[in-house]
Enzyme design. Sequence first.
Site, PDB file in Angstrom:
ATOM      1  N   HIS A  22     -78.510   7.191 -44.365  1.00 45.60           N
ATOM      2  CA  HIS A  22     -79.588   6.694 -43.521  1.00 45.60           C
ATOM      3  C   HIS A  22     -80.749   7.689 -43.502  1.00 45.60           C
ATOM      4  CE1 HIS A  22     -81.117   5.703 -39.239  1.00 45.60           C
ATOM      5  NE2 HIS A  22     -81.753   4.980 -40.135  1.00 45.60           N
ATOM      6  N   ASP A  30     -93.575   4.066 -61.533  1.00 43.22           N
ATOM      7  CA  ASP A  30     -94.116   3.398 -62.715  1.00 43.22           C
ATOM      8  C   ASP A  30     -94.038   4.327 -63.929  1.00 43.22           C
ATOM      9  OD1 ASP A  30     -96.413   5.113 -62.663  1.00 43.22           O
ATOM     10  OD2 ASP A  30     -97.591   3.645 -61.546  1.00 43.22           O
ATOM     11  N   ASP A  64     -84.754   0.908 -43.571  1.00 40.24           N
ATOM     12  CA  ASP A  64     -84.656   1.617 -42.297  1.00 40.24           C
ATOM     13  C   ASP A  64     -85.592   0.987 -41.265  1.00 40.24           C
ATOM     14  OD1 ASP A  64     -84.406   3.410 -40.220  1.00 40.24           O
ATOM     15  OD2 ASP A  64     -84.741   5.184 -41.447  1.00 40.24           O
ATOM     16  N   MET A  74     -98.184   4.220 -53.097  1.00 38.67           N
ATOM     17  CA  MET A  74     -99.195   5.265 -53.255  1.00 38.67           C
ATOM     18  C   MET A  74    -100.560   4.609 -53.081  1.00 38.67           C
ATOM     19  SD  MET A  74    -100.189   7.592 -56.571  1.00 38.67           S
ATOM     20  CE  MET A  74     -98.577   8.332 -56.760  1.00 38.67           C
ATOM     21  N   TYR A 117     -96.666  12.390 -53.916  1.00 40.78           N
ATOM     22  CA  TYR A 117     -95.964  13.305 -54.824  1.00 40.78           C
ATOM     23  C   TYR A 117     -95.104  14.299 -54.046  1.00 40.78           C
ATOM     24  CZ  TYR A 117     -98.996  11.753 -58.696  1.00 40.78           C
ATOM     25  OH  TYR A 117     -99.649  11.019 -59.650  1.00 40.78           O
ATOM     26  N   TYR A 135    -100.701   1.883 -59.945  1.00 37.91           N
ATOM     27  CA  TYR A 135    -100.220   1.993 -58.577  1.00 37.91           C
ATOM     28  C   TYR A 135     -98.935   1.183 -58.376  1.00 37.91           C
ATOM     29  CZ  TYR A 135    -104.584   4.350 -57.487  1.00 37.91           C
ATOM     30  OH  TYR A 135    -105.631   5.238 -57.457  1.00 37.91           O
ATOM     31  N   ASN A 137     -95.940   2.292 -57.956  1.00 34.46           N
ATOM     32  CA  ASN A 137     -94.898   3.132 -57.366  1.00 34.46           C
ATOM     33  C   ASN A 137     -94.593   2.655 -55.953  1.00 34.46           C
ATOM     34  OD1 ASN A 137     -95.081   5.193 -59.548  1.00 34.46           O
ATOM     35  ND2 ASN A 137     -97.119   5.474 -58.677  1.00 34.46           N
TER      36      ASN A 137
END
Length: 146
Positions: A22, A30, A64, A74, A117, A135, A137
């Site tokens: 958890h 990507d 969560d 991102m 990052y 983009y 990710n």
Amino acid sequence: MLKGISKILTGDILKILCDMGHGDELVIADANFPAETVAKRLVRCPGIDGSQLLEAIAELFPLDNYVEFPANVMDLTDGDKAKGMPTPEVWDIYKNILLKMDNDFTALGKIERNEFYNRTKNAYAVIQTGEERQYGNILIVKGVIK
């Protein structure tokens, strides 16, 4: 082979998903992402795009619901915003996958590039896909089974 589990989920990916606890974070990256530089654990899936992998993972992965944004992308850089880059289409695809899989999911969070990052460096694992859309990710936070 296992019944009811997507065949794109390798044994390495299944072990990661199972071993995560958890609050642990998983990055689906990507093809342009510097995964080798930032990942503690790295699995490569070069022939699969991010949405295919997210859809397979979302079937097994509880998000969560104790955090504001259990799924984050991102954000566009200031330079891309200044150029008028539109919202990446892949974000809507990711959001729709998560909406189908989790009734409590509401919206994607956006994390500034360098912070994304940095957060990835602390993520449990990174799965680098062959996703070529900019983009593409997404960082997801593991929840608990209800």
